[in-house]
Enzyme design. Structure first.
Site, PDB file in Angstrom:
ATOM      1  N   LYS A 280      10.650  -5.761 -31.150  1.00 53.09           N
ATOM      2  CA  LYS A 280       9.333  -6.035 -30.946  1.00 53.09           C
ATOM      3  C   LYS A 280       8.860  -5.921 -29.723  1.00 53.09           C
ATOM      4  CE  LYS A 280       6.057  -8.366 -33.786  1.00 53.09           C
ATOM      5  NZ  LYS A 280       6.436  -9.638 -34.154  1.00 53.09           N
ATOM      6  N   HIS A 281       7.703  -5.095 -29.481  1.00 61.00           N
ATOM      7  CA  HIS A 281       7.095  -4.999 -28.060  1.00 61.00           C
ATOM      8  C   HIS A 281       8.003  -4.361 -27.380  1.00 61.00           C
ATOM      9  CE1 HIS A 281       3.374  -7.006 -29.684  1.00 61.00           C
ATOM     10  NE2 HIS A 281       3.921  -7.814 -29.761  1.00 61.00           N
ATOM     11  N   ASN A 423      13.643  -9.570 -16.279  1.00 60.82           N
ATOM     12  CA  ASN A 423      15.247  -9.951 -16.078  1.00 60.82           C
ATOM     13  C   ASN A 423      15.820  -9.917 -17.430  1.00 60.82           C
ATOM     14  OD1 ASN A 423      15.506  -9.979 -13.311  1.00 60.82           O
ATOM     15  ND2 ASN A 423      14.314 -11.965 -13.209  1.00 60.82           N
ATOM     16  N   HIS A 529      12.515  -1.680 -16.374  1.00 59.05           N
ATOM     17  CA  HIS A 529      11.054  -2.476 -15.926  1.00 59.05           C
ATOM     18  C   HIS A 529      10.103  -1.964 -16.857  1.00 59.05           C
ATOM     19  CE1 HIS A 529      12.998  -3.472 -12.197  1.00 59.05           C
ATOM     20  NE2 HIS A 529      12.283  -4.439 -12.264  1.00 59.05           N
TER      21      HIS A 529
END
Length: 529
Positions: A280-281, A423, A529
């Site tokens: 999801k996302h 993180n 990231h």
């Protein structure tokens, strides 16, 4: 610049002969004179078409193993000569240069040659020179000349000749010129990228990128953003090369999330059993292994049933009917798998908004790939994170060593953490994620969020204790302080895997020993990231 331009003479020189005969016949039907070279000329003659060899026009034979055949003023003068300038027309008349109104060229198969693993010299010989030169000449003079580089455009040209009494429109010539320049740019990109790798130049002074249009998106990440999808020409199994069996077109976010899901599930060798990842996302909300595909999906789903709603499901085994039925019980955007049974497809047929994608296999997660990310005024280029850690790479740093079962869960958690936004904190128990904390500014917050999610799922499932009790936990980078580790211990984690390398490693190790937790260092981090 005139709109309609007559097409009386065409030069056809192609490596890919697909559609060549049909094009030649269509042109001949309009009285177009055909010029050609080598194998293209032979194919056209064999089909009964009248063809003039370029060597007969230039007065020079093909030479140097075909390296020199069209690089001649009679050819390029015929392509580049402006029909509206008296000086150009006079020069053409003086040197007996006849106008060429159509150039059809597809290039030596350089990309295919590289993909087959050919040696350096073979790749060099498959770099086309005359083809790009003619393409660029014709594209520059598109006011009068039509240039075709893709088989898909053959019918478009013939249709225009039918509609305009043997003439082409400026709009078509402009569009084909743009396509031609993009093709030669992509070709040069392939050559320069290959050569940089061949000579081990990791940071060439100039680097170019290319792609081939696949589809327009309804919109980008948000409805006010336009977007399109381009493929890079590689055959890596995944969303770009998958077959879509049903459902509406994939959105920008669908493609991004499906790619993330399939790349994650490919970390798990299908020979060792099924694996399922729910995304999801772009972050995993459940990953598991199990004895059957159905059990595996259920274990992944139980990590975070709420987030799984409207998610992407990827698996490393072909989809079967039982698993398809379970997936169909909730709204799912996309399912991607290396195959699907007819029974599974029939289950999904009733779900018109669910997209089913199948591939020819799984991507090789250890294969080197270059990734790109645009920033304002530039491009970040790096190797894809193909880092791998096995049992022999781990270093036990605490008084207590992990058990064999714990070590399996630690390595499982480490593979998942690699695909979680930093993180990242990932709790795993019995080869299934039970809590995932992603994308927080603090590692402590990621540990807290993952633990709280696990608590809520336990309550929803009617369990008396949190799912994280007895779990293994992975941190994608080192713990800068002991607080994140202690939060994991408070959640019930019994063992930890992390890269190590912090100035406070000794403090973190001491905290683990005091809590009775086993901890291993990988010496490798997985920032995402």
């Amino acid at each position: 610049m005139t709109n309609l331009a007559p097409l009386r003479r065409a030069l056809l020189s192609v490596s890919d002969k697909t559609g060549l005969i049909e094009l030649g016949k269509g042109l001949a039907a309009h009285g177009v004179e055909l010029l050609s070279t080598g194998g293209s000329a032979k194919a056209l003659r064999d089909a009964g078409l009248k063809v003039k060899d370029v060597s007969d026009v230039t007065g020079f034979p093909e030479m140097m193993d075909g390296r020199v055949k069209t690089l001649h003023p009679v050819v390029h003068g015929g392509i580049l000569g402006r029909r509206d300038l008296e000086t150009h027309v006079a020069a053409m008349d003086e040197h007996q240069i006849h106008p060429i109104d159509l150039v059809v060229v597809n290039l030596y198969p350089f990309e295919e040659t590289v993909a087959k693993g050919a040696d350096f010299e073979t790749c060099i010989e498959n770099i086309d020179i005359g083809g790009p030169a003619m393409i660029r000449s014709a594209a520059k003079n598109h006011a009068y000349v039509c240039v075709v580089t893709d088989v898909e455009d053959y019918d478009r040209v013939l249709n225009e000749l039918d509609e305009n009494d043997g003439q082409t429109t400026l709009a078509l010539r402009q569009r084909l010129a743009q396509t031609a320049y993009a093709r030669t740019a992509a070709y040069d990109t392939a050559v320069s990228t290959w050569m940089a790798a061949a000579i081990a130049d990791e940071t060439p002074r100039r680097r170019s990128f290319s792609g081939t249009f696949k589809q327009v998106m309804r919109y980008g990440e948000n409805s006010h953003q336009s977007a399109a999808f381009y493929t890079d020409g590689t055959n890596r199994p995944g969303v770009a090369t998958a077959v879509q069996h049903q459902g509406k077109d994939l959105s920008y976010n669908n493609i991004n999330d499906t790619d993330a899901a399939f790349e994650l599930v490919a970390e798990f060798d299908p020979a060792d059993g099924p694996a399922v990842a729910i995304i999801k996302h772009a972050n995993p909300c459940g990953v598991a292994r199990g004895a059957t595909l159905l059990e595996t999906y259920q274990n992944a789903f139980d990590c975070d049933r709420t987030s799984a709603f409207g998610g992407i499901v990827a698996m490393n085994w072909p989809l079967d009917e039982e698993t398809a039925k379970a997936i169909a019980e909730i709204f799912t955007e996309v399912v991607i798998a290396p195959g699907a049974s007819d029974e599974a497809k029939a289950v999904f047929a009733a779900k018109k908004n669910l997209r089913l994608l199948t591939t020819e296999g799984l991507p090789d997660v250890k294969a080197p790939i270059t990734t790109y990310r645009q920033v304002a005024g530039g491009m970040l280029v790096q190797d894809k994170d193909t880092g791998y850690v096995g049992m022999d790479d781990l270093r036990v740093v605490t008084k207590k060593s992990p058990t064999s079962a714990q070590m399996d869960d630690l390595l499982f958690a480490w593979k998942v953490a690699k695909h979680v936004k930093s993180n990242a904190i990932v709790y795993v128990k019995d080869k299934a994620t039970v809590g995932v904390g992603a994308g927080q500014m603090s590692r402590l917050d990621s540990a807290l969020i993952a633990a709280r999610k696990a608590e809520r799922m336990a309550e929803a499932m009617g369990l008396s204790e949190p799912l994280t009790k007895g779990s293994a936990v992975a941190s994608d980078a080192f713990f800068p302080f002991a607080d994140g580790l202690m939060e994991a211990a408070a959640a019930g984690a019994t063992c930890v895997i992390q890269p190590g390398g912090s100035m406070r490693d000794e403090e973190v190790i001491a905290a683990a020993d005091e809590a009775g937790i086993a901890m291993v260092f990988t010496g490798m981090r997985h920032f995402r990231h």
